[in-house]
Scaffold this motif. Structure first.
Motif, PDB file in Angstrom:
ATOM      1  N   GLU A 249       0.764  -1.275   0.057  1.00 62.32           N
ATOM      2  CA  GLU A 249      -0.029  -0.142  -0.117  1.00 62.32           C
ATOM      3  C   GLU A 249       0.835   1.395  -0.166  1.00 62.32           C
ATOM      4  O   GLU A 249       0.525   2.233  -0.932  1.00 62.32           O
ATOM      5  CB  GLU A 249      -0.778   0.118   1.185  1.00 62.32           C
ATOM      6  N   THR A 250       2.066   1.211   0.755  1.00 56.11           N
ATOM      7  CA  THR A 250       2.774   2.500   0.931  1.00 56.11           C
ATOM      8  C   THR A 250       3.462   2.706  -0.593  1.00 56.11           C
ATOM      9  O   THR A 250       3.586   3.771  -1.129  1.00 56.11           O
ATOM     10  CB  THR A 250       4.058   2.181   1.980  1.00 56.11           C
ATOM     11  N   ALA A 251       3.977   1.512  -1.171  1.00 59.62           N
ATOM     12  CA  ALA A 251       4.473   1.392  -2.415  1.00 59.62           C
ATOM     13  C   ALA A 251       3.649   2.252  -3.382  1.00 59.62           C
ATOM     14  O   ALA A 251       4.028   3.031  -4.300  1.00 59.62           O
ATOM     15  CB  ALA A 251       5.150   0.322  -2.933  1.00 59.62           C
ATOM     16  N   ASP A 269      11.226  11.160  -2.277  1.00 60.51           N
ATOM     17  CA  ASP A 269      11.915  10.146  -3.061  1.00 60.51           C
ATOM     18  C   ASP A 269      11.783   9.032  -2.650  1.00 60.51           C
ATOM     19  O   ASP A 269      11.711   8.573  -1.471  1.00 60.51           O
ATOM     20  CB  ASP A 269      13.475  10.484  -2.976  1.00 60.51           C
ATOM     21  N   PRO A 270      11.027   7.864  -3.217  1.00 55.15           N
ATOM     22  CA  PRO A 270      10.821   6.587  -2.957  1.00 55.15           C
ATOM     23  C   PRO A 270      12.247   5.912  -2.294  1.00 55.15           C
ATOM     24  O   PRO A 270      11.787   4.852  -1.506  1.00 55.15           O
ATOM     25  CB  PRO A 270      10.341   5.775  -4.210  1.00 55.15           C
ATOM     26  N   LEU A 271      13.070   6.026  -2.853  1.00 55.99           N
ATOM     27  CA  LEU A 271      14.368   5.464  -2.169  1.00 55.99           C
ATOM     28  C   LEU A 271      14.508   5.867  -0.761  1.00 55.99           C
ATOM     29  O   LEU A 271      15.318   5.157   0.070  1.00 55.99           O
ATOM     30  CB  LEU A 271      15.715   5.927  -3.047  1.00 55.99           C
ATOM     31  N   ASP A 272      14.305   7.088  -0.159  1.00 51.55           N
ATOM     32  CA  ASP A 272      14.178   7.259   1.275  1.00 51.55           C
ATOM     33  C   ASP A 272      13.480   6.405   2.047  1.00 51.55           C
ATOM     34  O   ASP A 272      13.614   6.157   3.442  1.00 51.55           O
ATOM     35  CB  ASP A 272      13.843   8.659   1.424  1.00 51.55           C
ATOM     36  N   TYR A 273      12.552   5.431   1.493  1.00 52.99           N
ATOM     37  CA  TYR A 273      11.514   4.677   2.172  1.00 52.99           C
ATOM     38  C   TYR A 273      12.034   3.283   2.069  1.00 52.99           C
ATOM     39  O   TYR A 273      11.394   2.297   2.374  1.00 52.99           O
ATOM     40  CB  TYR A 273      10.388   4.573   1.439  1.00 52.99           C
ATOM     41  N   GLU A 274      13.322   2.911   1.519  1.00 53.15           N
ATOM     42  CA  GLU A 274      13.793   1.516   1.365  1.00 53.15           C
ATOM     43  C   GLU A 274      13.591   1.017   2.696  1.00 53.15           C
ATOM     44  O   GLU A 274      13.370  -0.377   2.656  1.00 53.15           O
ATOM     45  CB  GLU A 274      15.120   1.407   0.878  1.00 53.15           C
ATOM     46  N   MET A 282       9.752  -2.491  -2.463  1.00 51.67           N
ATOM     47  CA  MET A 282      10.667  -1.961  -3.212  1.00 51.67           C
ATOM     48  C   MET A 282      10.280  -2.525  -4.609  1.00 51.67           C
ATOM     49  O   MET A 282      10.530  -2.032  -5.921  1.00 51.67           O
ATOM     50  CB  MET A 282      12.070  -1.900  -3.188  1.00 51.67           C
ATOM     51  N   THR A 283      10.135  -3.735  -4.726  1.00 52.34           N
ATOM     52  CA  THR A 283       9.757  -4.630  -5.947  1.00 52.34           C
ATOM     53  C   THR A 283       8.391  -4.050  -6.433  1.00 52.34           C
ATOM     54  O   THR A 283       8.343  -3.789  -7.780  1.00 52.34           O
ATOM     55  CB  THR A 283       9.446  -6.157  -5.643  1.00 52.34           C
ATOM     56  N   THR A 284       7.443  -3.631  -5.601  1.00 58.18           N
ATOM     57  CA  THR A 284       6.248  -3.259  -6.038  1.00 58.18           C
ATOM     58  C   THR A 284       6.360  -1.785  -6.648  1.00 58.18           C
ATOM     59  O   THR A 284       5.728  -1.439  -7.741  1.00 58.18           O
ATOM     60  CB  THR A 284       5.348  -2.929  -4.790  1.00 58.18           C
ATOM     61  N   VAL A 285       7.433  -0.940  -6.141  1.00 53.20           N
ATOM     62  CA  VAL A 285       7.667   0.248  -6.584  1.00 53.20           C
ATOM     63  C   VAL A 285       8.398   0.117  -8.096  1.00 53.20           C
ATOM     64  O   VAL A 285       7.975   0.911  -8.952  1.00 53.20           O
ATOM     65  CB  VAL A 285       8.707   1.149  -5.575  1.00 53.20           C
ATOM     66  N   ARG A 286       9.234  -0.608  -8.099  1.00 51.62           N
ATOM     67  CA  ARG A 286       9.873  -0.967  -9.585  1.00 51.62           C
ATOM     68  C   ARG A 286       8.628  -1.296 -10.553  1.00 51.62           C
ATOM     69  O   ARG A 286       8.789  -0.930 -11.746  1.00 51.62           O
ATOM     70  CB  ARG A 286      11.081  -1.917  -9.128  1.00 51.62           C
TER      71      ARG A 286
END
Length: 556
Positions: A249-251, A269-274, A282-286
């Protein structure tokens, strides 16, 4: 409060406000010195609160709540405060010490108060200061876990209503709104501090949406709203780290946010949420980023997100794929790809992409940066004819002095400049014959010949086709040693209109021309003519005192 002078005050305020500030020196009261700042009340049409501060490398800054100061100007009240502080500079260290002592005394006094005494003091401040009351009301609601009240207070604080005139928050009110909006951010952050991080996530997202809706209605020239947006982003990521929400959900929210207009305010920046998302998130983000990019390969946000994720994964081929899907017609994107490949240690691939950029351009000429890049590569690889061919094509498309100089440098390196120069000059002569040159710049042919130090050819071209005054002056300067009579005629013609004008800049130009004329007369042995000319000039221009002074200084 060291580090500024009277000259600094004058430079910031300007002569008029500085002079007016001199009349307010007796109006400065309640001056207080602290580390890095001076505050006071300056009495004018009203009693204005004024503050001077030394703000890091930018130096002296000031704020005043008078109308002129609220517009961002360094006003007369700030000048008065600064001059008063300078006049009392000997006492500044003592005042700073007293300020520190007062702060320590206040802290000790507060620590000694009983609970009832502290409550009475806080209630007194709440009654007198609306901003304090609002801030504490928000914190109280957060501490109680009253989400409904916190949300209501947040919406109230983010509402631009009380600041907007005709539906728009002007520059003078933007700071006050920013301070009020910052209180909303503090209220949301307090939820995390009191164990309600999930609620903080929800409300920070809502606050981002509300701010984005009013963003275009605020003059945020000083970046107050931008700072609120950045603070909200920090509150959100902190809440996520505390609550550890569902990664998928967050992604999904992060990708949706980054691809929307909301991100202009928060720059998340989504990378700040790793650390929050883990590998699953992160897979969902990508996956979502890839899906969005495939649906809109030319979208700026989609491209940026894909590039950001690819670079974080050191996936150069993915970065190239993003750029390759939206190639600029002038080859500039090819150059971006080439440089990415250079950075990745793949110079052969980089060269191929750069060369594609030259061959694939459509309806335009290649970007000059791409041409420069390839010429540099060709020169370093001893492919000099290829570099000359690129410069020749560039010059044929853009017949400028810079393109001519670059062609000359490449051809000289390849030892073929004489042949190239003849063809290049023929193109420039054709332009000159067709009057394809700027009226305010003159024929490029003349500039090229001057740059080649071919004075005779340049003079002939200027005489035959015409030239700009700038070019005639350069010609005269370069030729007066060998053609003093011709140069003298140019200087006299250029000086004539200046004699009818005024202003120090004009006087300096005229004096420079007269000095050049003197050199010509000396070479010609006609100094008597110059003496007569200067006598007539002085007689006609005698009322121009600054000009007369310049002539005297140079012995004219």
């Amino acid at each position: 409060m060291d580090g500024f002078t009277k000259a600094d005050l004058r430079a910031l305020a300007g002569p008029r406000s500085f002079e007016r500030g001199l009349g307010y020196l007796d109006a400065v009261t309640a001056l207080e010195v602290e580390d890095g700042s001076i505050t006071a009340t300056v009495h004018g049409t009203d009693a204005y609160e004024v503050e001077l501060s030394l703000d890091g490398p930018e130096g002296l800054n000031g704020e005043c709540d008078c109308p002129y100061g609220m517009d961002g100007n360094f006003c007369k009240h700030l000048v008065a405060l600064g001059l008063t502080a300078l006049a009392r500079s000997e006492s500044v260290p003592e005042q700073r010490t007293r300020a520190r002592n007062r702060a320590q005394d206040l802290d000790a006094w507060l620590a000694a108060l009983s609970r009832d005494e502290l409550l009475a003091l806080v209630r007194e401040q709440i009654a007198e200061d609306r901003q304090v009351r609002r801030r504490l009301e928000s914190r109280a609601a957060s501490a109680r876990g009253d989400l409904t009240e916190v949300r209501a207070r947040m919406r109230e604080l983010l509402d631009i209503g009380r600041f907007a005139q005709y539906g728009y928050v002007e520059y003078a009110d933007a700071r006050a709104y920013g301070e009020q909006a910052a209180q909303a951010v503090s209220a949301v952050a307090a939820l995390t501090a009191t164990g309600r991080a999930e609620d903080a996530i929800s409300l920070s997202r809502e606050a981002m949406r509300l701010l984005s809706e009013v963003q275009e209605l605020i003059d945020d020239s000083d970046g107050h709203l931008g700072q609120v947006g950045a603070d909200l982003a920090e509150v959100h990521v902190a809440a996520c780290r505390a609550a550890r929400p569902d990664p998928d959900e967050t992604a999904r929210w992060l990708v949706g946010h980054v691809l929307s207009d909301l991100d202009d305010l928060t720059d998340i920046d989504p990378l700040d949420y790793e650390d929050v998302l883990g590998e699953q998130g992160m897979t969902t983000v990508r996956e979502l980023a890839l899906e969005a990019w495939r649906g809109n390969r030319t979208g700026w946000a989609e491209k940026y997100l894909m590039e950001r994720l690819a670079k974080a994964a050191n996936d150069v081929d993915a970065v190239i794929a993003v750029h390759a899907a939206d190639l600029a017609p002038d080859g500039s994107t090819h150059l971006v790809i080439a440089r990415e490949l250079d950075t990745a240690g793949r110079p052969d691939d980089a060269l191929r992409w750069a060369e594609r950029g030259i061959t694939e351009v459509s309806d335009t000429t290649p970007a000059i940066d791409l041409v420069d890049y390839l010429c540099d590569r060709y020169t370093r690889s001893d492919r000099l004819p290829d570099a000359v061919a690129l410069r020749r094509a560039r010059f044929a498309a853009h017949r400028t002095l810079a393109a001519y100089q670059q062609l000359r440098a490449a051809a000289q390196e390849a030892d073929c400049w004489q042949a190239e120069r003849g063809e290049a000059l023929e193109l420039l002569r054709a332009d000159t014959a067709q009057r394809e040159w700027g009226w305010y710049s003159g024929p490029v042919l003349i500039d090229a010949l001057l740059d080649d130090k071919d004075i005779d050819a340049a003079w002939q071209a200027a005489t035959a086709t015409g030239a700009h005054d700038r070019q005639w002056l350069t010609l005269a300067d370069q030729a007066r040693a060998i053609r003093p009579a011709d140069a003298l005629r140019v200087y006299r013609r250029l000086a004539e209109p200046l004699e009818k004008q005024t202003g120090n800049a004009v006087y300096e130009q005229l004096t420079s021309l007269l000095l050049s004329m003197r050199d010509c007369h000396r070479r010609l042995g006609t100094t008597d003519e110059l003496t007569a000319y200067l006598a007539a000039l002085r007689a006609g221009q005698k009322r121009k005192r600054n000009l007369m002074r310049l002539l005297d200084q140079h012995g004219l």
